[in-house]
Design a protein around this motif. Structure first.
Motif, short mmCIF file in Angstrom:
data_model
loop_
_atom_site.label_atom_id
_atom_site.label_comp_id
_atom_site.label_asym_id
_atom_site.label_seq_id
_atom_site.Cartn_x
_atom_site.Cartn_y
_atom_site.Cartn_z
N VAL A 2 37.20 35.86 38.39
CA VAL A 2 36.85 34.50 38.82
C VAL A 2 35.82 34.59 39.94
O VAL A 2 34.83 33.89 39.96
CB VAL A 2 38.10 33.74 39.28
CG1 VAL A 2 37.73 32.40 39.86
CG2 VAL A 2 39.06 33.56 38.11
N ARG A 3 36.06 35.49 40.87
CA ARG A 3 35.13 35.65 42.00
C ARG A 3 33.93 36.50 41.63
O ARG A 3 32.86 36.34 42.17
CB ARG A 3 35.85 36.28 43.18
CG ARG A 3 36.86 35.34 43.77
CD ARG A 3 37.46 35.93 45.02
NE ARG A 3 38.56 35.09 45.46
CZ ARG A 3 39.60 35.53 46.08
NH1 ARG A 3 39.71 36.82 46.38
NH2 ARG A 3 40.56 34.72 46.46
N ASN A 25 36.82 37.39 31.64
CA ASN A 25 36.69 36.05 32.19
C ASN A 25 35.85 35.19 31.26
O ASN A 25 34.81 35.62 30.78
CB ASN A 25 36.02 36.15 33.57
CG ASN A 25 35.88 34.81 34.25
OD1 ASN A 25 36.63 33.89 33.98
ND2 ASN A 25 34.92 34.71 35.14
N ASP A 66 38.71 40.67 40.55
CA ASP A 66 38.97 39.26 40.26
C ASP A 66 37.77 38.69 39.52
O ASP A 66 36.73 38.42 40.12
CB ASP A 66 39.22 38.50 41.56
CG ASP A 66 39.67 37.09 41.33
OD1 ASP A 66 39.46 36.56 40.22
OD2 ASP A 66 40.23 36.51 42.26
N SER A 121 45.15 30.38 32.91
CA SER A 121 44.17 29.47 33.51
C SER A 121 43.65 30.15 34.77
O SER A 121 44.28 31.07 35.31
CB SER A 121 44.81 28.13 33.86
OG SER A 121 45.71 28.28 34.95
N HIS A 122 42.52 29.70 35.27
CA HIS A 122 41.97 30.31 36.49
C HIS A 122 42.94 30.14 37.66
O HIS A 122 43.12 31.08 38.45
CB HIS A 122 40.60 29.71 36.81
CG HIS A 122 39.55 30.10 35.81
ND1 HIS A 122 38.80 31.23 35.93
CD2 HIS A 122 39.17 29.52 34.65
CE1 HIS A 122 37.98 31.35 34.91
NE2 HIS A 122 38.18 30.32 34.11
N ASP A 123 43.56 28.99 37.79
CA ASP A 123 44.52 28.77 38.87
C ASP A 123 45.73 29.69 38.74
O ASP A 123 46.19 30.27 39.72
CB ASP A 123 44.99 27.32 38.91
CG ASP A 123 43.91 26.38 39.41
OD1 ASP A 123 42.95 26.84 40.07
OD2 ASP A 123 44.04 25.17 39.15
N ASN A 124 46.25 29.84 37.52
CA ASN A 124 47.41 30.71 37.32
C ASN A 124 47.05 32.17 37.54
O ASN A 124 47.87 32.95 38.03
CB ASN A 124 48.02 30.51 35.94
CG ASN A 124 48.79 29.22 35.83
OD1 ASN A 124 49.20 28.64 36.84
ND2 ASN A 124 48.98 28.74 34.62
N TRP A 125 45.84 32.57 37.19
CA TRP A 125 45.40 33.95 37.43
C TRP A 125 45.35 34.24 38.93
O TRP A 125 45.81 35.26 39.39
CB TRP A 125 44.04 34.19 36.78
CG TRP A 125 43.53 35.59 37.01
CD1 TRP A 125 42.45 35.94 37.75
CD2 TRP A 125 44.09 36.81 36.51
NE1 TRP A 125 42.30 37.32 37.74
CE2 TRP A 125 43.29 37.87 36.99
CE3 TRP A 125 45.19 37.11 35.71
CZ2 TRP A 125 43.55 39.20 36.69
CZ3 TRP A 125 45.45 38.44 35.42
CH2 TRP A 125 44.64 39.46 35.90
N ARG A 126 44.78 33.31 39.70
CA ARG A 126 44.74 33.50 41.16
C ARG A 126 46.15 33.61 41.73
O ARG A 126 46.41 34.43 42.60
CB ARG A 126 43.98 32.36 41.83
CG ARG A 126 42.47 32.50 41.73
CD ARG A 126 41.73 31.59 42.67
NE ARG A 126 41.26 30.30 42.27
CZ ARG A 126 40.57 29.99 41.18
NH1 ARG A 126 40.30 30.90 40.29
NH2 ARG A 126 40.14 28.77 40.97
N ALA A 127 47.05 32.78 41.23
CA ALA A 127 48.44 32.83 41.72
C ALA A 127 49.08 34.16 41.35
O ALA A 127 49.78 34.77 42.17
CB ALA A 127 49.24 31.66 41.13
#
Length: 77
Positions: free
Chosen positions: A74-75, A21, A72, A43-49
């Protein structure tokens, strides 16, 4: 990228991918190749998706998971 981590659910020492990350992106690489591996950047959004799709079982990887397959980053921070 720094801080590469491997899934705790990996069955073999080198049979998984690693995730790192940064403030700009999430990197994914082959754990067998380590520093020699090409790195996929999300991207962070695409990773979450992508995690949502994996957890829902939409990639032909078996039944949907009840627990996250990946830590994750990001978290996790």
């Amino acid at each position: 990228m720094r801080g590469w981590r491997k899934s705790t659910r990996s069955e073999t020492p080198n049979g998984c991918v690693e995730v790192a990350n940064s403030s700009l992106a999430i990197g994914v690489r082959d754990s067998k190749l380590r520093d020699a591996s090409p790195v996929l950047l999300f991207s962070h959004d695409n990773w979450r998706a992508a995690l949502g799709e994996i957890k829902a079982g939409r990639f032909g990887l078996g039944e949907p998971t009840r627990r996250p397959v990946w830590h994750d980053p990001v978290r996790a921070g």
